[in-house]
Design an enzyme around this catalytic site. Sequence first.
Site, PDB file in Angstrom:
ATOM      1  N   GLU A 241      33.084  34.704  25.534  1.00 10.00           N
ATOM      2  CA  GLU A 241      34.127  33.708  25.790  1.00 10.00           C
ATOM      3  C   GLU A 241      34.817  33.952  27.129  1.00 10.00           C
ATOM      4  O   GLU A 241      36.000  34.306  27.179  1.00 10.00           O
ATOM      5  CB  GLU A 241      35.175  33.750  24.667  1.00 10.00           C
ATOM      6  CG  GLU A 241      34.637  33.449  23.287  1.00 10.00           C
ATOM      7  CD  GLU A 241      35.651  33.772  22.202  1.00 10.00           C
ATOM      8  OE1 GLU A 241      36.839  34.017  22.545  1.00 10.00           O
ATOM      9  OE2 GLU A 241      35.273  33.796  21.027  1.00 10.00           O
ATOM     10  N   GLY A 243      36.951  33.226  30.292  1.00 12.91           N
ATOM     11  CA  GLY A 243      37.999  32.258  30.634  1.00 12.91           C
ATOM     12  C   GLY A 243      38.395  32.430  32.081  1.00 12.91           C
ATOM     13  O   GLY A 243      37.876  31.767  32.973  1.00 12.91           O
ATOM     14  N   ARG A 244      39.303  33.382  32.325  1.00 12.17           N
ATOM     15  CA  ARG A 244      39.793  33.612  33.679  1.00 12.17           C
ATOM     16  C   ARG A 244      38.658  33.876  34.658  1.00 12.17           C
ATOM     17  O   ARG A 244      38.697  33.400  35.802  1.00 12.17           O
ATOM     18  CB  ARG A 244      40.774  34.794  33.667  1.00 12.17           C
ATOM     19  CG  ARG A 244      41.325  35.155  35.046  1.00 12.17           C
ATOM     20  CD  ARG A 244      42.412  36.219  34.962  1.00 12.17           C
ATOM     21  NE  ARG A 244      42.853  36.605  36.288  1.00 12.17           N
ATOM     22  CZ  ARG A 244      42.401  37.670  36.952  1.00 12.17           C
ATOM     23  NH1 ARG A 244      41.497  38.461  36.395  1.00 12.17           N
ATOM     24  NH2 ARG A 244      42.852  37.951  38.161  1.00 12.17           N
ATOM     25  N   ARG A 279      52.424  34.221  36.445  1.00 19.57           N
ATOM     26  CA  ARG A 279      51.732  35.478  36.145  1.00 19.57           C
ATOM     27  C   ARG A 279      52.399  36.713  36.778  1.00 19.57           C
ATOM     28  O   ARG A 279      52.533  37.745  36.106  1.00 19.57           O
ATOM     29  CB  ARG A 279      50.268  35.404  36.576  1.00 19.57           C
ATOM     30  CG  ARG A 279      49.458  34.376  35.821  1.00 19.57           C
ATOM     31  CD  ARG A 279      47.997  34.386  36.245  1.00 19.57           C
ATOM     32  NE  ARG A 279      47.284  35.523  35.685  1.00 19.57           N
ATOM     33  CZ  ARG A 279      46.804  36.535  36.402  1.00 19.57           C
ATOM     34  NH1 ARG A 279      46.965  36.561  37.728  1.00 19.57           N
ATOM     35  NH2 ARG A 279      46.164  37.527  35.817  1.00 19.57           N
ATOM     36  N   TYR A 283      53.580  39.308  33.777  1.00 17.98           N
ATOM     37  CA  TYR A 283      52.923  40.594  33.531  1.00 17.98           C
ATOM     38  C   TYR A 283      52.452  41.291  34.801  1.00 17.98           C
ATOM     39  O   TYR A 283      51.426  41.981  34.801  1.00 17.98           O
ATOM     40  CB  TYR A 283      51.765  40.477  32.529  1.00 17.98           C
ATOM     41  CG  TYR A 283      50.942  39.220  32.555  1.00 17.98           C
ATOM     42  CD1 TYR A 283      50.997  38.329  31.480  1.00 17.98           C
ATOM     43  CD2 TYR A 283      50.111  38.921  33.623  1.00 17.98           C
ATOM     44  CE1 TYR A 283      50.236  37.176  31.478  1.00 17.98           C
ATOM     45  CE2 TYR A 283      49.343  37.776  33.619  1.00 17.98           C
ATOM     46  CZ  TYR A 283      49.415  36.909  32.540  1.00 17.98           C
ATOM     47  OH  TYR A 283      48.657  35.759  32.541  1.00 17.98           O
ATOM     48  N   CYS A 313      66.557  29.876  40.509  1.00 20.58           N
ATOM     49  CA  CYS A 313      67.711  30.778  40.460  1.00 20.58           C
ATOM     50  C   CYS A 313      67.463  31.857  39.421  1.00 20.58           C
ATOM     51  O   CYS A 313      68.150  31.960  38.394  1.00 20.58           O
ATOM     52  CB  CYS A 313      68.975  29.987  40.131  1.00 20.58           C
ATOM     53  SG  CYS A 313      69.484  28.880  41.459  1.00 20.58           S
ATOM     54  N   TYR A 342      45.509  30.247  34.662  1.00 20.63           N
ATOM     55  CA  TYR A 342      46.895  30.487  34.270  1.00 20.63           C
ATOM     56  C   TYR A 342      47.884  30.168  35.381  1.00 20.63           C
ATOM     57  O   TYR A 342      49.002  30.688  35.389  1.00 20.63           O
ATOM     58  CB  TYR A 342      47.075  31.928  33.770  1.00 20.63           C
ATOM     59  CG  TYR A 342      46.115  32.268  32.654  1.00 20.63           C
ATOM     60  CD1 TYR A 342      46.269  31.689  31.405  1.00 20.63           C
ATOM     61  CD2 TYR A 342      45.045  33.125  32.863  1.00 20.63           C
ATOM     62  CE1 TYR A 342      45.371  31.969  30.390  1.00 20.63           C
ATOM     63  CE2 TYR A 342      44.143  33.405  31.846  1.00 20.63           C
ATOM     64  CZ  TYR A 342      44.317  32.824  30.616  1.00 20.63           C
ATOM     65  OH  TYR A 342      43.424  33.093  29.606  1.00 20.63           O
TER      66      TYR A 342
END
Length: 382
Positions: A241, A243-244, A279, A283, A313, A342
């Site tokens: 699978e 993804g990224r 992102r 993290y 802000c 993402y």
Amino acid sequence: MLTDAQLLAAAARFGTPLYVYDAAELDAALARVRTAFTDTRLFYAMKANPNLTLLARMRAAGVGFECVSAGELARAVKVGAGGSDILVNGPAKSDEEYAEGARLGATFIVDRAEEVGLLPPRSRVLVRVNPALEVSTHDHLATGAGGSKFGVPLGGVPAVLNALRAAGHDGRGLHVHIGSAIRDATDFAAAFARLSELRPAVGELEVLDVGGGWSLDADLDGIADQARRAAQVFGAQLWAEPGRYLVAGAGVLLSQVVGLKATAHEFVLLDAGMTELIRPMLYGAVHPVLPLWPRSEAALHNTGTYDLAGPACESGDVLAREVPLPRPQRGDVLALLEAGAYGAAMSSNYLTRPRPAEVLWDGEWRVIRQRESVETIWAAET
């Protein structure tokens, strides 16, 4: 990769902030995965980037979809997927997601023992295993850690498989996904070794799904070889699978310099921030930065180190820190690379900021998502 001139032309034509994708790199990433993972069924982890144009390209290339919401299931159907081409994943599936997955004939990935009694009758199922590993990524991305919310602990897997079969479901095999942006290939080898420990208790299986999570510079051949060996232990067909890995390197976020500011740090202020790329804040992700302004010999001698700050802000609205750059001016454009995953998918309307357009280069520019307006943001409000 798109040239500086092409990126500047896109910024001038479509404005900034702007998500830009390169079709050639999308195709190249899929080709790399297929070369490494031969004889493997691929399911694109849609959460990385669910744009319908990108999904249609995946579907045309024979890739299935891993979905974690009713909305993602609807996108899969929209581009013509169904049945065995769809996986329904997630730790807290809704009644709607169970029902729609059953209607489509999708395969469910069971995340906890309680789901045995929640599944629609005669479901096709994989059991997600939590191998309880510490891996080389940020804690928020370590889905295979013992303390994460994902998967059935190793010791409980045989009982869940037996319960599924006793309830009339098709318990086809096991699933493992240890995280995202995993830097060390030995983490995957450790996960597959833990799975192999289950062979005496679960017997042969039809499917072993090894998820994704490979960093963009991962040793795909080595990971695929380890995955194939694990599948052979169970006599199973190998699924994966990505993804990224399939979309990150094909995407760029273009942003314009609004100004400079000096406090205890030297800041470049940008028109893109956490609402366009969360992102780094979420993290600690690091995105390569490419300045697109003229880099003459004189400019290169006037290089400084800057933090790239967005317009929100929020003290955490910083896209990159301590980036060496030729001194920019207001109106200059820079590119944040590896933003195809993402970026748009996790963008928000915080501060009533319209989400940027998305454009694809495939020999010519195509707008694949229109830039929002404030009117489209508040259209559903009463």
